[in-house]
Motif scaffolding. Sequence first.
Motif, PDB file in Angstrom:
ATOM      1  N   ASN A  89       0.835  -1.214   0.000  1.00  0.00           N
ATOM      2  CA  ASN A  89       0.000   0.000   0.000  1.00  0.00           C
ATOM      3  C   ASN A  89       0.867   1.261   0.000  1.00  0.00           C
ATOM      4  N   THR A 152      -7.287   6.025  -0.507  1.00  0.00           N
ATOM      5  CA  THR A 152      -7.493   4.577  -0.622  1.00  0.00           C
ATOM      6  C   THR A 152      -6.890   3.798   0.539  1.00  0.00           C
ATOM      7  N   THR A 324      -5.690 -11.051  -3.400  1.00  0.00           N
ATOM      8  CA  THR A 324      -4.847 -10.074  -4.089  1.00  0.00           C
ATOM      9  C   THR A 324      -5.398  -9.776  -5.478  1.00  0.00           C
ATOM     10  N   ARG A 325      -5.523  -8.511  -5.799  1.00  0.00           N
ATOM     11  CA  ARG A 325      -5.984  -8.117  -7.136  1.00  0.00           C
ATOM     12  C   ARG A 325      -4.800  -8.097  -8.097  1.00  0.00           C
ATOM     13  N   THR A 326      -4.938  -8.825  -9.194  1.00  0.00           N
ATOM     14  CA  THR A 326      -3.907  -8.804 -10.226  1.00  0.00           C
ATOM     15  C   THR A 326      -4.395  -7.981 -11.409  1.00  0.00           C
ATOM     16  N   ASP A 327      -3.500  -7.779 -12.352  1.00  0.00           N
ATOM     17  CA  ASP A 327      -3.821  -6.945 -13.504  1.00  0.00           C
ATOM     18  C   ASP A 327      -3.102  -7.502 -14.725  1.00  0.00           C
ATOM     19  N   ASP A 330       0.700  -6.892 -14.991  1.00  0.00           N
ATOM     20  CA  ASP A 330       1.658  -7.478 -14.047  1.00  0.00           C
ATOM     21  C   ASP A 330       2.690  -8.299 -14.808  1.00  0.00           C
ATOM     22  N   SER A 385       3.523  -6.032  -9.372  1.00  0.00           N
ATOM     23  CA  SER A 385       2.108  -5.683  -9.496  1.00  0.00           C
ATOM     24  C   SER A 385       1.983  -4.251  -9.991  1.00  0.00           C
ATOM     25  N   SER A 386       1.316  -4.070 -11.122  1.00  0.00           N
ATOM     26  CA  SER A 386       1.128  -2.721 -11.651  1.00  0.00           C
ATOM     27  C   SER A 386       0.134  -1.919 -10.812  1.00  0.00           C
ATOM     28  N   LEU A 387      -0.758  -2.609 -10.111  1.00  0.00           N
ATOM     29  CA  LEU A 387      -1.713  -1.924  -9.244  1.00  0.00           C
ATOM     30  C   LEU A 387      -1.046  -1.451  -7.961  1.00  0.00           C
ATOM     31  N   ALA A 388      -0.249  -2.323  -7.347  1.00  0.00           N
ATOM     32  CA  ALA A 388       0.441  -1.967  -6.106  1.00  0.00           C
ATOM     33  C   ALA A 388       1.710  -1.174  -6.357  1.00  0.00           C
ATOM     34  N   GLU A 389       2.215  -1.215  -7.601  1.00  0.00           N
ATOM     35  CA  GLU A 389       3.474  -0.561  -7.962  1.00  0.00           C
ATOM     36  C   GLU A 389       4.610  -1.040  -7.064  1.00  0.00           C
TER      37      GLU A 389
END
Length: 408
Positions: A89, A152, A324-327, A330, A385-389
């Motif tokens: 986060n 967020t 865990t949300r993936t994209d 990733d 992870s592109s969402l979590a960077e």
Amino acid sequence: MDPPQEGSVLHDLLLVQETPAPEMYIIGLQEVSAKPHHYLRDSILDDPWTDWICSELGPRGYVKVKDIRLQGLVLLVLTKLEHVPFIRNIHTNYTRTGFGGFWGNKGAVTVRFGLYGASVCIINCHLEPHLEGWNQRNRDYSTILNDQYFETCQTQQILDHDYVIWLGDLNYRITDLKPDDVKDLIQWNKLNILKTKDQLCLSQEAGDAFNDFEEGELTFAPTYKVDVGTTTYDSSAKKRKPAWCDRILWKVNKEKEERRHLHIEIDRYDSHKAVLWSDHLPVSADLRLTVLKTEMKPLVKFYVTWPWNPVQDGECIYTVDMDTRTDSWDWIGLYKIGFRHYKECVTYVWAVKDGETLQHGCKVKFESNYLPKNTSSHYVLGYYSSLAENILGISEPFQILEPQKSEE
């Protein structure tokens, strides 16, 4: 200013020879090169300071987790490789306070993250200058607190975090004493008298700024203003009064302290008199934060098919935590041990789509054409992870070995 070329002094400043080595580096810089063409360059590439620091610490096992820049303000967070999957986060923010909030020559940059379940917020600031700027510095502090919001995150404001570390050129000065009197007290090592006239300490006592923040003992002399290249206080016509402008403070969330076993100890707080390429002497501190490492597991686990060699495709299986949300952006990166940040992979493959829904794991293959031929180095796989960077999981280190020749 750009980093000077005095390698040994810079090594000492980073304390790279300390034993035991720190688990994490938090580095705040002020007044780095901020000319328009420098800023354009650094918006595309790492600024020279970030590049140099990562180059020094990468080979020692530290990875850049996040950085943020606002004109001359830079904040860097680097950690040992083993901790990377447990820093989550990650978010940044900034506040301009120069020229009524319209310019970023003064202000603050912030990085917040979760560390083994504890929320941590780091602020690097450069506040209003000059002796008469005392009240404005207090207002800048309040402006930064009120301006920065992390929508967020569960901890949405700076002071909501379990741990807050605030550092930088706070610019608080010594009041009610003449410059020569301050210098005499420094020479006589009467720093306890100077501390009673320190604007930051007085603001804290009055409840005007940095309420409930703690600081190590000021056992070192004021760090501003010295003639560049010396430890001599300002000998120019202005003869600015020495002051502890450069500070490192911290705060533990009192509401959660006992329930979460939160605690910070300081082992060292000092200035660096050997670093003479600024009119400020740098300040550093060794802080120990309590976190519960046993509560956390990596969100991605790797199961690498051994052995790998440079003439065959390399395979691995990994699993993703179901929450865990993936994209689709990733990737799985192959990293040489000593890499500096998540972008510095040798090669990569795209992650399997919706990997968190696949109970038996995901299988990916690295084509041999893209594998390194260096068989003496060690490597790891990392799930970015592109969402979590950030990197959510790291494999055990391994080598890519030459295939064994069959006996005839």
